[in-house]
Each structure stands twice: as structure tokens, then as C-alpha cells.
Design a protein around this motif. Structure first.
Motif, mmCIF file in Angstrom:
data_model
loop_
_atom_site.group_PDB
_atom_site.id
_atom_site.type_symbol
_atom_site.label_atom_id
_atom_site.label_comp_id
_atom_site.label_asym_id
_atom_site.label_seq_id
_atom_site.Cartn_x
_atom_site.Cartn_y
_atom_site.Cartn_z
ATOM 1 N N ALA A 41 -4.873 -6.726 -0.747
ATOM 2 C CA ALA A 41 -5.480 -5.415 -0.967
ATOM 3 C C ALA A 41 -5.891 -5.249 -2.429
ATOM 4 C CB ALA A 41 -4.501 -4.310 -0.583
ATOM 5 N N SER A 42 -7.121 -4.765 -2.634
ATOM 6 C CA SER A 42 -7.620 -4.513 -3.989
ATOM 7 C C SER A 42 -8.349 -3.178 -3.988
ATOM 8 C CB SER A 42 -8.587 -5.618 -4.429
ATOM 9 O OG SER A 42 -7.984 -6.882 -4.364
ATOM 10 N N PRO A 43 -8.101 -2.310 -4.996
ATOM 11 C CA PRO A 43 -8.826 -1.031 -5.048
ATOM 12 C C PRO A 43 -10.311 -1.261 -5.278
ATOM 13 C CG PRO A 43 -7.554 -1.383 -7.052
ATOM 14 C CD PRO A 43 -7.156 -2.465 -6.115
ATOM 15 N N VAL A 44 -11.153 -0.611 -4.479
ATOM 16 C CA VAL A 44 -12.597 -0.795 -4.605
ATOM 17 C C VAL A 44 -13.336 0.506 -4.907
ATOM 18 C CG1 VAL A 44 -12.659 -2.851 -3.150
ATOM 19 C CG2 VAL A 44 -12.919 -0.597 -2.100
ATOM 20 N N ALA A 45 -12.744 1.638 -4.616
ATOM 21 C CA ALA A 45 -13.412 2.919 -4.872
ATOM 22 C C ALA A 45 -12.361 3.992 -5.055
ATOM 23 C CB ALA A 45 -14.343 3.286 -3.721
ATOM 24 N N THR A 46 -12.577 4.853 -6.052
ATOM 25 C CA THR A 46 -11.574 5.856 -6.393
ATOM 26 C C THR A 46 -12.200 7.234 -6.529
ATOM 27 O OG1 THR A 46 -10.285 4.207 -7.599
ATOM 28 C CG2 THR A 46 -9.799 6.509 -8.058
ATOM 29 N N ASP A 47 -11.562 8.212 -5.915
ATOM 30 C CA ASP A 47 -11.903 9.620 -6.101
ATOM 31 C C ASP A 47 -10.602 10.352 -6.431
ATOM 32 O OD1 ASP A 47 -12.636 12.259 -6.067
ATOM 33 O OD2 ASP A 47 -13.273 12.294 -3.973
ATOM 34 N N PRO A 48 -10.354 10.656 -7.710
ATOM 35 C CA PRO A 48 -9.087 11.285 -8.102
ATOM 36 C C PRO A 48 -8.847 12.636 -7.439
ATOM 37 C CG PRO A 48 -10.263 10.433 -10.023
ATOM 38 C CD PRO A 48 -11.218 10.375 -8.872
ATOM 39 N N GLU A 49 -9.910 13.278 -6.948
ATOM 40 C CA GLU A 49 -9.767 14.608 -6.343
ATOM 41 C C GLU A 49 -9.532 14.547 -4.840
ATOM 42 O OE1 GLU A 49 -12.831 17.338 -7.422
ATOM 43 O OE2 GLU A 49 -13.005 16.583 -9.471
ATOM 44 N N PHE A 50 -9.577 13.368 -4.265
ATOM 45 C CA PHE A 50 -9.487 13.255 -2.808
ATOM 46 C C PHE A 50 -8.134 13.704 -2.296
ATOM 47 C CE2 PHE A 50 -8.915 10.254 0.958
ATOM 48 C CZ PHE A 50 -9.601 11.079 1.828
ATOM 49 N N GLN A 51 -8.155 14.632 -1.312
ATOM 50 C CA GLN A 51 -6.939 15.152 -0.697
ATOM 51 C C GLN A 51 -7.076 15.077 0.819
ATOM 52 O OE1 GLN A 51 -5.456 18.924 -2.626
ATOM 53 N NE2 GLN A 51 -7.482 18.865 -3.576
ATOM 54 N N GLY A 52 -7.153 13.880 1.316
ATOM 55 C CA GLY A 52 -7.316 13.721 2.756
ATOM 56 C C GLY A 52 -6.800 12.374 3.200
ATOM 57 N N LEU A 61 0.839 -1.196 0.000
ATOM 58 C CA LEU A 61 0.000 0.000 0.000
ATOM 59 C C LEU A 61 0.875 1.247 0.000
ATOM 60 C CD1 LEU A 61 -2.539 -1.178 2.728
ATOM 61 C CD2 LEU A 61 -3.005 -0.981 0.272
ATOM 62 N N THR A 62 0.315 2.355 -0.470
ATOM 63 C CA THR A 62 1.020 3.637 -0.432
ATOM 64 C C THR A 62 0.305 4.562 0.538
ATOM 65 O OG1 THR A 62 1.686 3.386 -2.744
ATOM 66 C CG2 THR A 62 1.825 5.599 -1.796
ATOM 67 N N THR A 63 1.010 4.968 1.575
ATOM 68 C CA THR A 63 0.495 5.843 2.631
ATOM 69 C C THR A 63 -0.877 5.427 3.152
ATOM 70 O OG1 THR A 63 -0.425 7.442 1.046
ATOM 71 C CG2 THR A 63 1.826 7.833 1.832
ATOM 72 N N PRO A 64 -1.026 4.196 3.656
ATOM 73 C CA PRO A 64 -2.313 3.812 4.233
ATOM 74 C C PRO A 64 -2.582 4.572 5.525
ATOM 75 C CG PRO A 64 -0.667 2.146 4.711
ATOM 76 C CD PRO A 64 -0.019 3.133 3.775
ATOM 77 N N ARG A 65 -3.820 4.971 5.703
ATOM 78 C CA ARG A 65 -4.210 5.695 6.924
ATOM 79 C C ARG A 65 -5.266 4.913 7.689
ATOM 80 N NH1 ARG A 65 -1.999 10.888 8.177
ATOM 81 N NH2 ARG A 65 -0.293 11.210 6.718
ATOM 82 N N ASN A 66 -6.474 5.494 7.858
ATOM 83 C CA ASN A 66 -7.407 4.827 8.772
ATOM 84 C C ASN A 66 -8.002 3.564 8.171
ATOM 85 O OD1 ASN A 66 -9.349 6.248 7.086
ATOM 86 N ND2 ASN A 66 -10.841 5.985 8.732
ATOM 87 N N ILE A 67 -8.275 2.609 9.054
ATOM 88 C CA ILE A 67 -8.832 1.307 8.689
ATOM 89 C C ILE A 67 -10.245 1.230 9.261
ATOM 90 C CG2 ILE A 67 -8.550 -1.188 8.878
ATOM 91 C CD1 ILE A 67 -5.570 -0.635 9.557
ATOM 92 N N ILE A 68 -11.187 0.710 8.467
ATOM 93 C CA ILE A 68 -12.559 0.585 8.934
ATOM 94 C C ILE A 68 -13.105 -0.797 8.573
ATOM 95 C CG2 ILE A 68 -13.031 3.057 8.766
ATOM 96 C CD1 ILE A 68 -14.568 2.444 6.149
ATOM 97 N N PHE A 69 -14.139 -1.210 9.289
ATOM 98 C CA PHE A 69 -14.940 -2.381 8.939
ATOM 99 C C PHE A 69 -16.359 -1.916 8.657
ATOM 100 C CE2 PHE A 69 -11.478 -4.431 11.180
ATOM 101 C CZ PHE A 69 -11.306 -5.626 10.487
ATOM 102 N N ASN A 70 -16.992 -2.465 7.614
ATOM 103 C CA ASN A 70 -18.389 -2.128 7.370
ATOM 104 C C ASN A 70 -19.298 -3.064 8.162
ATOM 105 O OD1 ASN A 70 -18.455 -4.542 5.953
ATOM 106 N ND2 ASN A 70 -18.781 -3.606 3.946
ATOM 107 N N ASN A 71 -20.597 -2.917 7.984
ATOM 108 C CA ASN A 71 -21.550 -3.706 8.756
ATOM 109 C C ASN A 71 -21.537 -5.187 8.393
ATOM 110 O OD1 ASN A 71 -22.737 -2.712 6.222
ATOM 111 N ND2 ASN A 71 -24.607 -3.722 6.885
#
Length: 406
Positions: free
Chosen positions: A308-319, A276-286
Motif C-alpha cells: 500500500a502506498s498513499p496516492v491522493a490526499t484530502d486533509p478535509e475528507f470525512q467519509g 492500513l488504518t480503517t480501510p473501507r471501500n476498495i475499487i479498481f480503475n479502468n
């Protein structure tokens, strides 16, 4: 010769008249042209009025050949709409809650007829539940409490919020009545180092709290406030999550690009995910699925074996931080663009709150603003909570709430 011709001519005429008369007996007296069978005409959608609406609103699907159809269904972005009325030229339907934007499809006996694109609109409201905006560490009612770089935030089943108040070295608790209280992190925790609290997670079974310090330490605090450092690993540790069964901890390493897996007490650390590149917070869904916020795809799904597999992408995300609701939508705290972004279950990306201005202003989604959104979490009702801090101005220092009228 003429005599025989004259005798034959009346006979020919008689035969012709008889033939015409006989044929008329077999004609359909009620028709003037040959009868052809009625061929079925396919239905079609020509327009939607209005083109954008909220969940629960009624829209009209206009078209042709819509009446008298059996086994008729209408879906919006693959979600079934409730049909109110049907005529030959229109169908009134109720927009499904959480449908999202997408195509309107008319289905007849398994045959689909595509219509125009529909835009799903959510009513989003942003309010401040704690923080004056000024740097401080005051407890008390939310409107008079103060923070200094609140970052990680987690929702407890009791209805309380826990916040890692980074520069104050405090763990803050916001009760359901919005009263803020504090747990002070000592300079040494049981003789062990622990630096500024960064990300935070709660064990739903024991109600223990786990906090990283973006260094090499992991802190555990029990419901009575007793603290201990249960892991020292390679810095910088970032995101922290408790497995749904309460048996394991997962911690992301921002520089190494890994996710570490330990026992619930921080023992037996092993590398669970790499690459991964710069992984931050980890979550679990329901459903118990694990996700991590990382670059360049905004969100990676992590399999039960750590792949790890990409599941959702937002090219503008800066967070750095994400949350997920029970419908399969993701929410992103877009720190540098001062917005809250959404990636719906179909992959559509939108801004649901924040106009891009660096200020904490309450209001409806498009007219609200955030001053450096950082941490984000979601409660059982689907409400979002966001911490804010602006590193340039030292502003923000608030905890915001986002509610949806779906």
C-alpha cells in the motif's frame, strides 16, 4: 623656408580630400548607421482571458512576440489545447475537456514559457433518481420508492444500480428507467448468519453480487437471486471488490487494517495487505489498478503484491467511500461535511457538489446539498451515484446522480 611650406600645404589638402572621397565610395548609401543583425526575441505570456472556463470553451492567451512561430503548442495543466488562431500578441485556444486546473505553458521547439494559472470549471448537476427521503422499503418508481440507510452502491454493465439497503436487510435494484425492486435477505442464508448488508460489488463476468455485512460475513447472490454465505472471517469486514479478471475477491477489514484476498468463491483467504488504518471501500480503475479509501491519506494504491502506498490526499475528507474515473480523477463521498470532493490527476482538491447543508437538494454543484453522503460509484459514462443517510435525523435515504457537462 616659407616658400617650401606654402608649396606643400595645397598638396596636404589635396591628399585629405582624396582620402575622404575614397572612403565615401565604400559607404552604404542607404544607411546612416552601421548595420547590426536582428536578434530573436523570446515569446512571453502576460495574461489569460478568461482565467476560469469549462472544457470546450475558448480562451485567449495574451502575450508578446507570439506571431510567426513554428512548432508552437499550448498546454493547460499538461493537456494539449487546440489552437484556433495566432497573432503577435494573442493566441486563441480551446480548453481541453478534463484538463483540470494548472499552469498555461507555451512551448516553442521544446522550450517552455510559463504563463498564469488557469482554473478549470466543471458544470455539475445533481438530481435524485430514487427515494422519497422517508424511512421505508417501498418498491416502484424511483420518486415514490423508499430506503432505510442505503449504503454500498455498485453499477452494473446492464445499466442497473445495486444498493445495499442496510437497515431494511434488502438488496435493492434500480433499473435504467429508475424503477426500484428488492431482494430480501433471509434471517438465515442457507442456515448461515448474515447481518445488515453494508458494501456491495458486482462481478462483471458472471453478474454475481457480493455483499459484506460489517460483521464477519460475505454474501454472494447470483443473477436469479439465489444467496449463499461464502466467507466467515474476522469482523468487521467492510469494502468488497472483484478483480477485473473475475478470479479473486478483495475484502477490507476496518479494524485490523488489512485487505484479504480470496478465490472468487470466497475460498482460500489470505492476508494481502497490512498496515492500513480503517480501510473501507476498495475499487479498481479502468487500467486494473486497485485503490482503497483509508486514513490518514484519503486514498492508497495497492500494488500487485499487496503493498500500500498513499496516492491522493484530502486533509478535509470525512467519509468512507471513493470512486475513480477513466481520466485518473478520484471522487470522495464526504459524509460528515455533506459534500462530494474531487482529487484530480494532478492532486488538486476541490468540492464539486454540496454546499455543506445537511439536506438532499437537487441543482447545480455549488447550490446542491447532500444529507450524509455514504456510498459512491461511477458508471461507464462518468456519472456518479451517491447514497445518503443522516444518522442523527434518520434523513437522507436517497440515491443521487451527479452528471458533468465537461
Amino acid at each position: 623656408m616659407k616658400k617650401y611650406f606654402l608649396l606643400a600645404f595645397p598638396l596636404v589638402i589635396a591628399l585629405l580630400l582624396c582620402n575622404i572621397s575614397c572612403n565615401k565610395k565604400f559607404e552604404n548609401p542607404d544607411s546612416t548607421s552601421p548595420t547590426t543583425p536582428n536578434l530573436p526575441t523570446s515569446p512571453a505570456i502576460t495574461s489569460i482571458v478568461p482565467k476560469a472556463a469549462h472544457g470546450g470553451d475558448t480562451i485567449t492567451v495574451n502575450g508578446t512576440n507570439l506571431g510567426g512561430i513554428a512548432n508552437l503548442t499550448v498546454t493547460i495543466n499538461n493537456s494539449a489545447a487546440t489552437i484556433i488562431s495566432v497573432s503577435d500578441t494573442s493566441i486563441e485556444v480551446v480548453v481541453p475537456v478534463e484538463a483540470g486546473s494548472g499552469s498555461v505553458i507555451l512551448s516553442v521547439n521544446g522550450q517552455n514559457y510559463a504563463g498564469p494559472e488557469f482554473t478549470y470549471v466543471e458544470r455539475v448537476m445533481v438530481t435524485t433518481i430514487a427515494g422519497t427521503g422517508s424511512v421505508g422499503n417501498a418498491d416502484g418508481p424511483g420518486e415514490s420508492a423508499s430506503f432505510n440507510c442505503p449504503w454500498g452502491i455498485a453499477y452494473d454493465a446492464s445499466g442497473a444500480l445495486l444498493v445495499a439497503d442496510c437497515y431494511n436487510r434488502l438488496i435493492r435494484k434500480i433499473s435504467p428507467d429508475k424503477t426500484v425492486s428488492s431482494y430480501t435477505i433471509p434471517v438465515l442464508v442457507g442456515g448461515a448468519n448474515f447481518y445488515s448488508p453494508y458494501d456491495i460489488a458486482i462481478d462483471a463476468i458472471t453478474h454475481n453480487i457480493y455483499v459484506t455485512d460489517f460483521n464477519e460475513h460475505l454474501l454472494r447472490m447470483d443473477p436469479s437471486g439465489n444467496m449463499s454465505v461464502i466467507l466467515v472471517d474476522t469482523m468487521p469486514l467492510a469494502g468488497i471488490a472483484v478483480s477485473p479478471d473475475g478470479k479473486n475477491l478483495f475484502i477490507s477489514n476496518n479494524t485490523l487494517g488489512t485487505i484479504i484476498k480470496t478465490d472468487i468463491d470466497g475460498q482460500n483467504p489470505t492476508t494481502f495487505t497490512t498496515g492500513l488504518t480503517t480501510p473501507r471501500n476498495i475499487i479498481f480503475n479502468n487500467k486494473g489498478d486497485m485503490f482503497v479509501a483509508a486514513y490518514p491519506a484519503s486514498i492508497y494504491g495497492i500494488s500487485a503484491t499487496g503493498v500500500a502506498s498513499p496516492v491522493a490526499t484530502d486533509p478535509e475528507f470525512q467519509g468512507w467511500e471513493i470512486a475513480a474515473d477513466t481520466s485518473g480523477n478520484f471522487y470522495l463521498a464526504d459524509h460528515f461535511a455533506n459534500r462530494i470532493r474531487k482529487i484530480d490527476k494532478s492532486g488538486n482538491v476541490s468540492t464539486i457538489a454540496g454546499n455543506g447543508v445537511a439536506a438532499d437538494v437537487d441543482g447545480d454543484g455549488p447550490n446542491s446539498s447532500f444529507d450524509g453522503p455514504q456510498g459512491i460509484t461511477i458508471d461507464a459514462a462518468g456519472n456518479l451515484y451517491v447514497t445518503t443517510y443522516n444518522y442523527d435525523t434518520k434523513g437522507g435515504n436517497k440515491v443521487r446522480k451527479i452528471t458533468f457537462e465537461r
